[in-house]
Design an enzyme around this catalytic site. Sequence first.
Site, PDB file in Angstrom:
ATOM      1  CB  SER A  53      -2.833 -13.008 -18.285  1.00  0.00           C
ATOM      2  OG  SER A  53      -1.687 -12.576 -17.598  1.00  0.00           O
TER       3      SER A  53
ATOM      4  CG  HIS B 154       0.189 -17.079 -16.579  1.00  0.00           C
ATOM      5  ND1 HIS B 154      -0.771 -16.644 -15.700  1.00  0.00           N
ATOM      6  CD2 HIS B 154       0.265 -16.134 -17.558  1.00  0.00           C
ATOM      7  CE1 HIS B 154      -1.260 -15.487 -16.115  1.00  0.00           C
ATOM      8  NE2 HIS B 154      -0.660 -15.164 -17.236  1.00  0.00           N
TER       9      HIS B 154
END
Length: 577
Positions: free
Chosen positions: A418, A533
């Site tokens: 991320s 994610h």
Amino acid sequence: MWRTAGCLKPDYVRCLVAISNGGKDAVEVREFDTSTGQFVADGFRLPEAKMRIDWLDRDTLIVGTDYGQGSLTNSGYPRILKLWKRGTPLASARTVYEGKVEDVWAAPDVTINEKGTYPIIMRGVDFFTAELYHMKKDGSLVRSPLPIDADFRQVFGSKAIALLRNNWTHNGVTYAQGSLVAYDIDALLDGKPVQVEQVFAPKEGQAISEIKGAKDALYVNVLDNVRSRLLALRPKDGAWAATDMEAGKDMAIKLVSAGSKSDLILFQREGYTTPSELVAAGDGPMKVAYALPARFDPSRFTVEQLFATSKDGTRVPYTVVKPKDAKGPLPTWMFAYGGFEIPLVPTYVVPEYQFWLEEGGAYVVANLRGGGEYGPTWHQAALRENRQRAYEDLFAVSEDLLRRGITTTRQFGLYGRSNGGLLTSVALTQRPDLFGAIISGVPLADMKRYHKLLAGASWMAEYGDPDNPADWAFISKYSPYQNLKAGQPYPQIFYYTSTKDDRVHPGHARKMAAKLEELGYPYFYYENTQGGHAGVANLKETAYRSALMLVYMNSQLKAETPVAAPRIGNTAVGAAR
């Protein structure tokens, strides 16, 4: 797949269960009855969307969802909140708040306790600032006296508790950055002058991580040089008295739940070589309620916190886990993040790191600026135009590991995901000389367009606005996609992402892979079709990706020469097989 649930207090019989398709942030919500173990046939139900939702009472919800065109912010989150009564169509629900499309989100937060029901409406102006409103019984709103950069944490009794991201002066008194403050909600709603209390002020080297209120005690998880201390705070004679619970040394704590009719606190604690335990305290002697079994012998390894000196003289902590009595240099796998005020604290090593350690490698966690290890100042030091400081911290830790002889460039691997994927991609373009291998998971990479993709607009307070020439001037210096060049000594980087990531667009990883291929560099790439994610949607997929990562690190750092990608663009797309 299961995402989360929010249950109505105090009986916890009715719950709103969020179900995700493949791990996406967008969820479907259905009402569940814990007494029957069944979904409620004619209960509340909402179709898939990125939602903000909470109970007001058994028959009323405050709902933020996708109401159609114009109802979402530019970041893709709800900006309109409505009161939805049981048995009525959602279309007839009454609007209680409407934010702006430029905001990040609008969200409800309802506390129900012995003192009453305290609904709060939050307008997320950007990722780190929010206007706070208390809702009266008639639905009207009263603005909180808190500054918009305060971090509201919870309602304790009738008091709103918040952490200050900056110094705040109220009624002639200045409250310090990083401290907890409180005020009485009932007094505010009654129109009385607001009296602010200082609940707790951290000392140097400390930061407030979590809080959770029980009946008479407010429990605070304080990071002290990146290790947890659990304090019990109780109001006494107009002040707050603190008691150290002595919950564990050199470990990390996560507050799980607190009693409403007692001072019971349940918390999880663990260390790099100490498996997770669920501990009960505060309402009698402290005791371990449940402990996970050890997966390896901790006596075989050492855990040491060290410090590196960054370019501007800042001391940056990092932790090294390695086999006892091992002499360097060792194959070394480092994890780093450095963003969004998120601290990296001790956690029991996951299987890939366990195997790595047992085979003689070292595992390192770097606590870079941009994270929350030392509170708001540590985070703010690497915001926007100061982003390069996080990267300088990373390079300082890396050089310190090399200087100490713990590892060599040839044996040194870096991993981040991320925002950490952005970090590792910057490392690829700025200091490829430091690393023999790099894993970049679900990364940001094209910082020229990140704010136009999915939730990207919500992060402009962290990175800046690329459409603003003044901001792009500093973003462009580190944006990985724009800084990839031919003829560089890049290690064979491994990118992974998820087709169903609806937070950080998989296009970032895809574009980096495509440009590497265009420039003639070999690379490794894996795109899981599920996972959101997280990049994985279940344990099977988790195990498969962990195996890919471990094989990659072994092939790049332990082989006599790095194992070459079979071809330019070694790309795999699909679910775990």
